[in-house]
Structure formats: C-alpha cells, structure tokens
Design a protein around this motif. Structure first.
Motif, PDB file in Angstrom:
ATOM      1  N   LEU A 230      40.380  35.492  81.451  1.00  0.00           N
ATOM      2  CA  LEU A 230      39.832  36.656  82.145  1.00  0.00           C
ATOM      3  C   LEU A 230      38.360  36.859  81.793  1.00  0.00           C
ATOM      4  O   LEU A 230      37.542  37.183  82.660  1.00  0.00           O
ATOM      5  N   LYS A 231      38.024  36.647  80.544  1.00  0.00           N
ATOM      6  CA  LYS A 231      36.634  36.807  80.103  1.00  0.00           C
ATOM      7  C   LYS A 231      35.736  35.737  80.716  1.00  0.00           C
ATOM      8  O   LYS A 231      34.641  36.039  81.218  1.00  0.00           O
ATOM      9  N   ILE A 232      36.188  34.477  80.682  1.00  0.00           N
ATOM     10  CA  ILE A 232      35.379  33.382  81.214  1.00  0.00           C
ATOM     11  C   ILE A 232      35.256  33.488  82.728  1.00  0.00           C
ATOM     12  O   ILE A 232      34.178  33.273  83.305  1.00  0.00           O
ATOM     13  N   ALA A 233      36.353  33.822  83.411  1.00  0.00           N
ATOM     14  CA  ALA A 233      36.309  33.970  84.873  1.00  0.00           C
ATOM     15  C   ALA A 233      35.367  35.090  85.279  1.00  0.00           C
ATOM     16  O   ALA A 233      34.601  34.953  86.253  1.00  0.00           O
ATOM     17  N   SER A 234      35.383  36.186  84.531  1.00  0.00           N
ATOM     18  CA  SER A 234      34.470  37.301  84.821  1.00  0.00           C
ATOM     19  C   SER A 234      33.022  36.866  84.635  1.00  0.00           C
ATOM     20  O   SER A 234      32.145  37.220  85.441  1.00  0.00           O
ATOM     21  N   HIS A 235      32.771  36.099  83.584  1.00  0.00           N
ATOM     22  CA  HIS A 235      31.413  35.579  83.356  1.00  0.00           C
ATOM     23  C   HIS A 235      30.959  34.723  84.533  1.00  0.00           C
ATOM     24  O   HIS A 235      29.823  34.868  85.015  1.00  0.00           O
ATOM     25  N   ASN A 236      31.829  33.836  85.000  1.00  0.00           N
ATOM     26  CA  ASN A 236      31.451  32.945  86.100  1.00  0.00           C
ATOM     27  C   ASN A 236      31.279  33.705  87.410  1.00  0.00           C
ATOM     28  O   ASN A 236      30.412  33.367  88.225  1.00  0.00           O
ATOM     29  N   MET A 237      32.071  34.732  87.613  1.00  0.00           N
ATOM     30  CA  MET A 237      31.908  35.581  88.787  1.00  0.00           C
ATOM     31  C   MET A 237      30.532  36.246  88.780  1.00  0.00           C
ATOM     32  O   MET A 237      29.820  36.249  89.799  1.00  0.00           O
ATOM     33  N   GLU A 238      30.146  36.779  87.645  1.00  0.00           N
ATOM     34  CA  GLU A 238      28.853  37.449  87.532  1.00  0.00           C
ATOM     35  C   GLU A 238      27.698  36.445  87.578  1.00  0.00           C
ATOM     36  O   GLU A 238      26.652  36.724  88.178  1.00  0.00           O
ATOM     37  N   LYS A 239      27.911  35.288  86.994  1.00  0.00           N
ATOM     38  CA  LYS A 239      26.881  34.236  87.003  1.00  0.00           C
ATOM     39  C   LYS A 239      26.495  33.867  88.428  1.00  0.00           C
ATOM     40  O   LYS A 239      25.318  33.626  88.734  1.00  0.00           O
TER      41      LYS A 239
ATOM     42  N   VAL B  73      32.845  26.917  80.673  1.00  0.00           N
ATOM     43  CA  VAL B  73      34.199  26.697  80.183  1.00  0.00           C
ATOM     44  C   VAL B  73      34.174  26.700  78.661  1.00  0.00           C
ATOM     45  O   VAL B  73      33.125  26.523  78.055  1.00  0.00           O
ATOM     46  N   ARG B  74      35.313  26.894  78.075  1.00  0.00           N
ATOM     47  CA  ARG B  74      35.439  26.829  76.620  1.00  0.00           C
ATOM     48  C   ARG B  74      36.899  26.602  76.295  1.00  0.00           C
ATOM     49  O   ARG B  74      37.767  26.667  77.174  1.00  0.00           O
ATOM     50  N   GLU B  75      37.165  26.310  75.030  1.00  0.00           N
ATOM     51  CA  GLU B  75      38.555  26.113  74.623  1.00  0.00           C
ATOM     52  C   GLU B  75      39.355  27.358  74.980  1.00  0.00           C
ATOM     53  O   GLU B  75      38.913  28.480  74.776  1.00  0.00           O
ATOM     54  N   GLY B  76      40.540  27.137  75.530  1.00  0.00           N
ATOM     55  CA  GLY B  76      41.365  28.255  75.955  1.00  0.00           C
ATOM     56  C   GLY B  76      41.471  28.384  77.458  1.00  0.00           C
ATOM     57  O   GLY B  76      42.281  29.169  77.956  1.00  0.00           O
ATOM     58  N   VAL B  77      40.636  27.616  78.195  1.00  0.00           N
ATOM     59  CA  VAL B  77      40.762  27.589  79.659  1.00  0.00           C
ATOM     60  C   VAL B  77      40.835  26.143  80.127  1.00  0.00           C
ATOM     61  O   VAL B  77      40.258  25.244  79.509  1.00  0.00           O
TER      62      VAL B  77
ATOM     63  N   LYS C 253      30.286  23.712  79.736  1.00  0.00           N
ATOM     64  CA  LYS C 253      30.019  23.828  81.172  1.00  0.00           C
ATOM     65  C   LYS C 253      30.643  22.650  81.913  1.00  0.00           C
ATOM     66  O   LYS C 253      30.878  21.586  81.345  1.00  0.00           O
ATOM     67  N   LYS C 254      30.933  22.885  83.193  1.00  0.00           N
ATOM     68  CA  LYS C 254      31.542  21.868  84.033  1.00  0.00           C
ATOM     69  C   LYS C 254      31.169  22.137  85.483  1.00  0.00           C
ATOM     70  O   LYS C 254      31.228  23.275  85.946  1.00  0.00           O
ATOM     71  N   GLU C 255      30.815  21.077  86.206  1.00  0.00           N
ATOM     72  CA  GLU C 255      30.502  21.241  87.616  1.00  0.00           C
ATOM     73  C   GLU C 255      31.779  21.151  88.446  1.00  0.00           C
ATOM     74  O   GLU C 255      32.654  20.329  88.186  1.00  0.00           O
ATOM     75  N   PHE C 256      31.862  22.024  89.460  1.00  0.00           N
ATOM     76  CA  PHE C 256      33.012  22.036  90.370  1.00  0.00           C
ATOM     77  C   PHE C 256      32.521  22.560  91.704  1.00  0.00           C
ATOM     78  O   PHE C 256      31.852  23.593  91.758  1.00  0.00           O
ATOM     79  N   MET C 257      32.809  21.843  92.766  1.00  0.00           N
ATOM     80  CA  MET C 257      32.370  22.236  94.110  1.00  0.00           C
ATOM     81  C   MET C 257      30.848  22.457  94.148  1.00  0.00           C
ATOM     82  O   MET C 257      30.343  23.366  94.793  1.00  0.00           O
ATOM     83  N   SER C 258      30.117  21.615  93.412  1.00  0.00           N
ATOM     84  CA  SER C 258      28.646  21.672  93.337  1.00  0.00           C
ATOM     85  C   SER C 258      28.137  22.960  92.703  1.00  0.00           C
ATOM     86  O   SER C 258      26.963  23.318  92.872  1.00  0.00           O
ATOM     87  N   LEU C 259      28.993  23.642  91.971  1.00  0.00           N
ATOM     88  CA  LEU C 259      28.606  24.852  91.241  1.00  0.00           C
ATOM     89  C   LEU C 259      28.853  24.613  89.753  1.00  0.00           C
ATOM     90  O   LEU C 259      29.759  23.869  89.390  1.00  0.00           O
TER      91      LEU C 259
END
Length: 289
Positions: free
Chosen positions: A151-160, A86-90, A76-82
């Motif tokens: 694509l998988k991680i971005a989709s997860h964060n969008m849904e999160k 994250v994981r290896e590969g991004v 995990k990583k904070e960005f723009m207070s959100l």
C-alpha cells in the motif's frame, strides 16, 4: 580503478557465484550507481571511479551475489515504459504482465469506454493500476492490497506519476471492502494474482524466492485466489462488466472451469512467448428461474 576494470571484476565475481546474467547485472548496477543510461558506460569505460563510488558499488555486487534481485537493489523497475519504485515486500513487475495491461487498454479502446471504473486486485507496487490510469486518461482506478508495504509503495508510485485525482489505493482483502460498501457499478476487475502451487514453490529461482510468498503461492493447486476472487467479483461488477486475470501457462482450462453460469465470453489470450497468460470473461447475471 576505472569503470571497465571494475565491471570486468564484478562480472567474473558474479559469474563464479552462479549468476547467469552476470555482465548485464553488473552493468545495470553500475549505471544506477552513476545515474546514467547503461549504454553510456561504454563511452566512459576509462572514467576513474572515486573511492566512495567503488565502495558503494561493491556493496551492490555483494547483494546481487546473495541472489537479491537487481530491482530490489536499485529500488526501481520499468513497466509499460514507466518507472516504478519497488522494494523487498512487493512483487517485481514482469514483462509478461504488460500483456494483461494491454488487454484492458485494448478492450476499453474498442468499446469506446468514456470513464471506466477499474479495480486492480493485489496491486503490489501499483504497476498495473498506475499503468492503466496513465494510459486510459479518463479511467478511475483503485488499487487494492492487504500488505502495508504494498500500500505504501503503490501510493508512492501513484503520486510519482501524478495520478491522485483519478486513482486511489485502498486496503482490502480481495474485494471485501467493496462488498461491505455495497458497490455494484464496477466496469472492469483486473488482477495478476498469486498462482504458484505449493509443490512448484520449491523449484523457483533463488531470486524469485526473495519476493513475498503471499504474492506467489496460491495453495495446493495454485488456484486459491481465482476460487475466491471470481465469486466475489459477481457481487460488485455491473452487468456486462469484464474481468481480466493473469494465469500460469498451464492453468487456462482450470481457471476457465471456475467461472459459473453468470459469466460468458470466457477467453484465453497468449503472451509474447505464445504461452497462455490471460483469461477474460464478461459478467452476465442470469435471472433466477
């Protein structure tokens, strides 16, 4: 063994292996393990750790000693207070990139854009796209990438962050999918692209080298991405549309020179450290003579 004792040992262990932020990293990993704010460690120094907690923490410290980034260990990583997964590969989101997001938000606010259509190219973890969709409540945002992991991680964060109604994730090599679909009404294109040259790659910190090479390197001069994206953008962005690009601190002049006659208002903005960090431009297609 209590928190203080294990932190002290881990700090020394990491420092001996060349980790400059040894104490901070030890504390961040301990806070993550115990699911508490880092500041709370100080008031719980005497908390006796269970054997399974000690074992898990030692595994985390071993990974850090191998120069695996903290964000990949905690996922995990904070960005723009959100908070982002994250994981290896991004690529791990950087504080400097917040300047890019803030520039887009400021532009939309100043121009009172009601429902801007935004594309984030090379979305990675989705940090830029999600942040824009979160803070621009009426924006419609698409994050694009070619990496299945991204694509998988971005989709997860969008849904999160519950943004699926106004945001989507699309597999595309830069803007090729939009060009194929003959999209021509995009208001804003934004990207934090790979911009490190081949010669610079060898000088990167060991931690950075753990991140995906495709998200970092951009050819001999670090400009390959810009040379492809800017001409592609002309095919899908509307007249008066805007592009925002993160750049390396020495690349402002070179990137500005890539924009052709169809672009006006080419500007450079600095980051918090007063380094050139963002190039923006307005698309104004010239009529053929």
């Amino acid at each position: 063994m209590n928190i203080k004792e294990l932190l002290n040992r881990s700090d020394q262990f990491l420092a001996e292996r060349g980790i400059e932020s040894s104490r901070l990293d030890a504390e961040v990993l301990m806070a993550d393990l115990l699911d508490m704010e880092r500041i709370n460690l100080y008031v719980k120094y005497d908390y006796p750790l269970k054997n399974n907690e000690i074992d898990s923490y030692r595994e985390m410290i071993k990974k850090r000693a191998q120069r695996i980034p903290v964000a990949y260990i905690t996922e995990k990583k904070e960005f723009m207070s959100l908070e982002f997964k994250v994981r290896e590969g991004v690529l791990i989101p950087r504080p400097d990139t917040e300047n890019l997001v803030e520039a887009v938000i400021e532009y939309c606010s100043q121009n009172e854009m009601e429902s801007p259509q935004i594309i984030d190219v090379g979305t990675g973890s989705g940090a830029i796209a999600v942040s824009l969709a979160h803070y621009l409540e009426n924006a419609k945002v698409v994050g694009v990438d070619v990496s299945p992991t991204a694509l998988k991680i971005a989709s997860h964060n969008m849904e999160k962050h519950e943004l699926s109604e106004r945001m989507s994730i699309l597999k595309s090599d830069l803007l090729t999918e939009f060009i194929k679909r003959k999209i021509t009404d995009i208001d804003i294109i934004v990207s934090n692209p790979p911009y490190i040259s081949k010669s610079e790659m060898k000088d990167l910190d060991p931690e950075v080298k753990k991140e995906p090479k495709t998200a970092l390197e951009a050819g001999e001069d670090g400009l390959d991405f810009y040379k492809s994206l800017i001409p592609q953008s002309e095919k899908i962005i509307k007249n008066g549309g805007k592009i925002f690009l993160e750049i390396g601190y020495q690349q402002a002049k070179a990137v500005k020179n890539i924009f052709g006659d169809n672009w006006t208002d080419v500007e450079v903005k600095k980051d918090y450290s007063e380094n050139d960090r963002i190039v923006s431009a307005t698309f104004n297609k010239k009529d053929p003579e």
